[in-house]
Design an enzyme around this catalytic site. Structure first.
Site, PDB file in Angstrom:
ATOM      1  N   LYS A  13       0.830  -1.213   0.000  1.00  0.00           N
ATOM      2  CA  LYS A  13       0.000   0.000   0.000  1.00  0.00           C
ATOM      3  C   LYS A  13       0.864   1.263   0.000  1.00  0.00           C
ATOM      4  O   LYS A  13       0.623   2.179  -0.769  1.00  0.00           O
ATOM      5  CB  LYS A  13      -0.926   0.019   1.232  1.00  0.00           C
ATOM      6  CG  LYS A  13      -1.864  -1.180   1.338  1.00  0.00           C
ATOM      7  CD  LYS A  13      -2.799  -1.059   2.520  1.00  0.00           C
ATOM      8  CE  LYS A  13      -2.131  -1.048   3.882  1.00  0.00           C
ATOM      9  NZ  LYS A  13      -1.433  -2.294   4.264  1.00  0.00           N
ATOM     10  N   ARG A  88      -9.479   0.762   9.105  1.00  0.00           N
ATOM     11  CA  ARG A  88      -9.042  -0.600   9.414  1.00  0.00           C
ATOM     12  C   ARG A  88     -10.100  -1.369  10.191  1.00  0.00           C
ATOM     13  O   ARG A  88      -9.872  -2.533  10.517  1.00  0.00           O
ATOM     14  CB  ARG A  88      -7.786  -0.518  10.272  1.00  0.00           C
ATOM     15  CG  ARG A  88      -6.530  -1.090   9.616  1.00  0.00           C
ATOM     16  CD  ARG A  88      -5.401  -0.685  10.528  1.00  0.00           C
ATOM     17  NE  ARG A  88      -4.185  -1.401  10.372  1.00  0.00           N
ATOM     18  CZ  ARG A  88      -3.080  -0.885   9.834  1.00  0.00           C
ATOM     19  NH1 ARG A  88      -3.090   0.307   9.289  1.00  0.00           N
ATOM     20  NH2 ARG A  88      -1.968  -1.576   9.836  1.00  0.00           N
ATOM     21  N   ARG A 127      12.001  -6.150   5.209  1.00  0.00           N
ATOM     22  CA  ARG A 127      11.995  -4.763   4.724  1.00  0.00           C
ATOM     23  C   ARG A 127      12.734  -3.792   5.641  1.00  0.00           C
ATOM     24  O   ARG A 127      12.755  -3.931   6.853  1.00  0.00           O
ATOM     25  CB  ARG A 127      10.583  -4.290   4.405  1.00  0.00           C
ATOM     26  CG  ARG A 127       9.709  -3.917   5.549  1.00  0.00           C
ATOM     27  CD  ARG A 127       8.350  -3.462   5.023  1.00  0.00           C
ATOM     28  NE  ARG A 127       7.394  -3.357   6.102  1.00  0.00           N
ATOM     29  CZ  ARG A 127       6.105  -3.116   5.937  1.00  0.00           C
ATOM     30  NH1 ARG A 127       5.597  -2.970   4.729  1.00  0.00           N
ATOM     31  NH2 ARG A 127       5.301  -3.024   6.976  1.00  0.00           N
TER      32      ARG A 127
HETATM   33  P1  AMP Z   1       0.978   0.314   9.425  1.00  0.00           P
HETATM   34  O1  AMP Z   1       2.144   1.228   9.227  1.00  0.00           O
HETATM   35  O2  AMP Z   1      -0.204   0.710   8.599  1.00  0.00           O
HETATM   36  O3  AMP Z   1       1.371  -1.139   9.238  1.00  0.00           O
HETATM   37  O4  AMP Z   1       0.527   0.474  10.943  1.00  0.00           O
HETATM   38  C1  AMP Z   1       1.410   0.146  12.004  1.00  0.00           C
HETATM   39  C2  AMP Z   1       0.611  -0.004  13.287  1.00  0.00           C
HETATM   40  O5  AMP Z   1      -0.035   1.241  13.610  1.00  0.00           O
HETATM   41  C3  AMP Z   1      -0.526  -1.008  13.234  1.00  0.00           C
HETATM   42  O6  AMP Z   1      -0.080  -2.344  13.478  1.00  0.00           O
HETATM   43  C4  AMP Z   1      -1.441  -0.494  14.348  1.00  0.00           C
HETATM   44  O7  AMP Z   1      -0.944  -0.804  15.629  1.00  0.00           O
HETATM   45  C5  AMP Z   1      -1.320   1.015  14.161  1.00  0.00           C
HETATM   46  N1  AMP Z   1      -2.327   1.545  13.204  1.00  0.00           N
HETATM   47  C6  AMP Z   1      -2.076   2.126  11.998  1.00  0.00           C
HETATM   48  N2  AMP Z   1      -3.214   2.494  11.394  1.00  0.00           N
HETATM   49  C7  AMP Z   1      -4.216   2.117  12.229  1.00  0.00           C
HETATM   50  C8  AMP Z   1      -5.633   2.193  12.154  1.00  0.00           C
HETATM   51  N3  AMP Z   1      -6.261   2.749  11.094  1.00  0.00           N
HETATM   52  N4  AMP Z   1      -6.352   1.717  13.194  1.00  0.00           N
HETATM   53  C9  AMP Z   1      -5.757   1.173  14.272  1.00  0.00           C
HETATM   54  N5  AMP Z   1      -4.419   1.035  14.396  1.00  0.00           N
HETATM   55  C10 AMP Z   1      -3.645   1.509  13.384  1.00  0.00           C
END
Ligand code: AMP
Length: 222
Positions: A13, A88, A127
């Site tokens: 993404k 999410r 990564r």
């Molecule tokens: P990501 O960088 O999108 O993989 O997000 C890393 C971490 O941030 C996730 O594993 C969650 O703990 C938190 N996080 C990011 N976006 C969300 C969201 N929309 N809702 C809840 N937790 C989030």
């Protein structure tokens, strides 16, 4: 254009969002990036989110909804945005709709990026990124051309996310299938869901996304 990139961790993404920024000139709103910035700044939200993020669980809906609600008020979002990692949960999806409705706006596209679990784990475990410019790399198939030097900016500091490890990845995948995958049905019923095969090489995935969001200019010119 208001677009959601939907997919599990490691689906690509963020990579595709960066290419879409270049092509369409609208910002990427990554709640993961925003939360990591809050953690680094040791803000109140960051202090609350830090442990949850490193366990691979989801931060509470009210926190992320608030962050996004404030962010889409910024002038650079006037022409649209790419939501990456948000919504999410169904509660976040409902809140997104309410936020946009309040402005007389709606979503244009939701693109589900499908990638097999084994490939997700492989991508995430390997990564890393340039600490200076954020360029992404992978141990197995995308190392810098000159070892230890970023291809894009020439700096030599690299970083790995603390949650990019096999154990946390299992929790993150479970959170995806339990909390986020239901959004596929949610947006399908609204008639705005399309999917791309995220197993393909990056440029092919981008061509497929471009042909969804700008069907008459899939050559790359918006
Ligand atoms: P990501 O960088 O999108 O993989 O997000 C890393 C971490 O941030 C996730 O594993 C969650 O703990 C938190 N996080 C990011 N976006 C969300 C969201 N929309 N809702 C809840 N937790 C989030």
């Amino acid at each position: 254009m208001r677009l959601i990139l939907l997919g599990p961790p490691g689906a690509g993404k963020g990579t595709q969002a960066k290419k879409l920024i270049e092509c369409f000139g609208i910002p990427q709103l990554s709640t993961g990036d925003m939360l990591r910035a809050a953690v680094a700044a040791q803000s109140e939200i960051g202090l609350r989110a830090k442990e949850i993020m490193s366990s691979g669980k989801l931060v509470s809906d009210d926190v992320v909804i608030q962050i996004v609600a404030e962010r889409i008020e910024q002038p650079d979002c006037a022409e649209g945005f790419i939501l990456d990692g948000f919504p999410r949960t169904l509660a976040q999806a409902d809140a997104t709709e309410t936020m946009l409705k309040g402005k007389g706006l709606e979503l244009d596209h939701v693109i589900e990026m499908r990638v097999e679990d084994d490939e997700l784990v492989r991508r995430v475990a390997g990564r890393f990124s340039c600490a200076h410019c954020g360029a992404s790399y992978n141990d197995q198939d995308h190392r810098p051309k000159v070892e230890g030097v970023c291809d894009k900016c020439g700096h030599s500091d690299f970083t790995r996310r603390p949650d990019d490890n096999a154990e946390t990845m299992r929790t993150r995948l479970k959170a995806y299938y339990k909390e986020t995958a239901p959004l596929v049905g949610y947006y399908y019923c609204k008639g705005i869901l399309q999917f791309v095969d995220g197993m393909k090489p990056i440029d092919e995935v981008f061509a497929d996304i471009s042909s969804v969001v700008a069907p008459r200019s899939s050559s790359g010119n918006p």
